[in-house]
Design an enzyme around this catalytic site. Structure first.
Site, PDB file in Angstrom:
ATOM      1  N   GLY A  58       0.821  -1.221   0.000  1.00 17.88           N
ATOM      2  CA  GLY A  58       0.000   0.000   0.000  1.00 17.88           C
ATOM      3  C   GLY A  58       0.849   1.261   0.000  1.00 17.88           C
ATOM      4  N   CYS A  59       1.910   1.264   0.789  1.00 16.04           N
ATOM      5  CA  CYS A  59       2.770   2.450   0.870  1.00 16.04           C
ATOM      6  C   CYS A  59       3.532   2.665  -0.431  1.00 16.04           C
ATOM      7  CB  CYS A  59       3.719   2.326   2.055  1.00 16.04           C
ATOM      8  SG  CYS A  59       2.832   2.285   3.640  1.00 16.04           S
ATOM      9  N   THR A  60       3.886   1.577  -1.098  1.00 16.78           N
ATOM     10  CA  THR A  60       4.542   1.695  -2.400  1.00 16.78           C
ATOM     11  C   THR A  60       3.581   2.278  -3.415  1.00 16.78           C
ATOM     12  OG1 THR A  60       6.047  -0.125  -1.920  1.00 16.78           O
ATOM     13  CG2 THR A  60       5.669   0.395  -4.250  1.00 16.78           C
TER      14      THR A  60
END
Length: 158
Positions: A48-50
Site C-alpha cells: 500500500g505504501c509503495t
C-alpha cells in the site's frame, strides 16, 4: 480508545527537523514561502505504501507546477528510506521519524483499527501546509489507492 490530536485548518503545522533518505536534515521552517504536502505512511516498501508513493511520484510534476513540495514521513530509518526511494525511483524527499514524535504531533500516530482490531501505529494521513506554515487541510485515515487523485481534485488541479 484514545483519540490522537487532530489538526484543523488554520492550526500552526508542528515544526520538525528530521533526517531524509539522503542523510540530510530537513526542517519544515526551511520550506516557508512554499506550499507543502506532507504525507504520513506506515512502512516503506510495503504494497500500500509503495502504491501511494508511486502515485505521488507519478503526479509530482503537476503538484510542483502548482507550487507544492511533497514530503513523505514514516518511522523507517534513513537507510530503509534510501532503499525505498531508489527501488521505486521516488523524486521527492522521505523523512525518518523513528521515535514517532513528529507523527504524534500531527495526530498521525496512535490507536487505529486494522482488520477489526485496535492497534497502535501510523495513521495514513496527508497534510497540506500553506506558505506561512499553517495547516490548510488535514486528512486522516486516507486510502493508499486513489488518494493522490482525490487530493488533486480537492486542490483544484484537475
Amino acid at each position: 480508545m484514545t483519540e490522537p490530536v487532530r489538526l484543523q485548518p488554520g492550526d500552526a503545522a508542528p515544526e520538525f527537523s528530521l533526517l531524509t533518505d539522503s542523510g540530510e536534515k530537513l526542517t519544515l521552517s526551511s520550506l516557508r514561502g512554499r506550499k507543502v504536502v506532507l504525507y504520513a505512511y506506515p512502512a516503506a516498501m510495503t504494497p500500500g505504501c509503495t502504491k501511494q508513493a508511486c502515485d505521488f511520484r507519478d503526479n509530482i510534476a503537476s503538484l510542483r507546477s502548482a507550487g507544492y513540495e511533497v514530503i513523505g514521513i514514516s518511522p523507517d530509518s534513513p537507510t530503509r528510506l534510501a532503499k525505498f526511494r531508489e527501488r521505486d525511483q521516488l523524486t521527492f524527499p522521505l523523512v525518518s521519524d523513528e521515535d514517532r514524535g513528529v507523527l504524534t504531533s500531527y495526530g498521525a500516530y496512535g490507536e487505529k483499527q486494522l482488520y477489526g482490531k485496535t492497534v497502535t501505529g501510523v495513521i495514513r494521513s496527508t497534510f497540506v501546509i500553506d506558505e506561512q506554515g499553517r495547516i490548510e487541510r488535514a486528512m486522516y485515515n486516507v486510502k493508499a489507492t486513489g488518494h493522490v487523485a482525490k487530493l488533486r481534485r480537492e486542490l483544484g488541479l484537475d
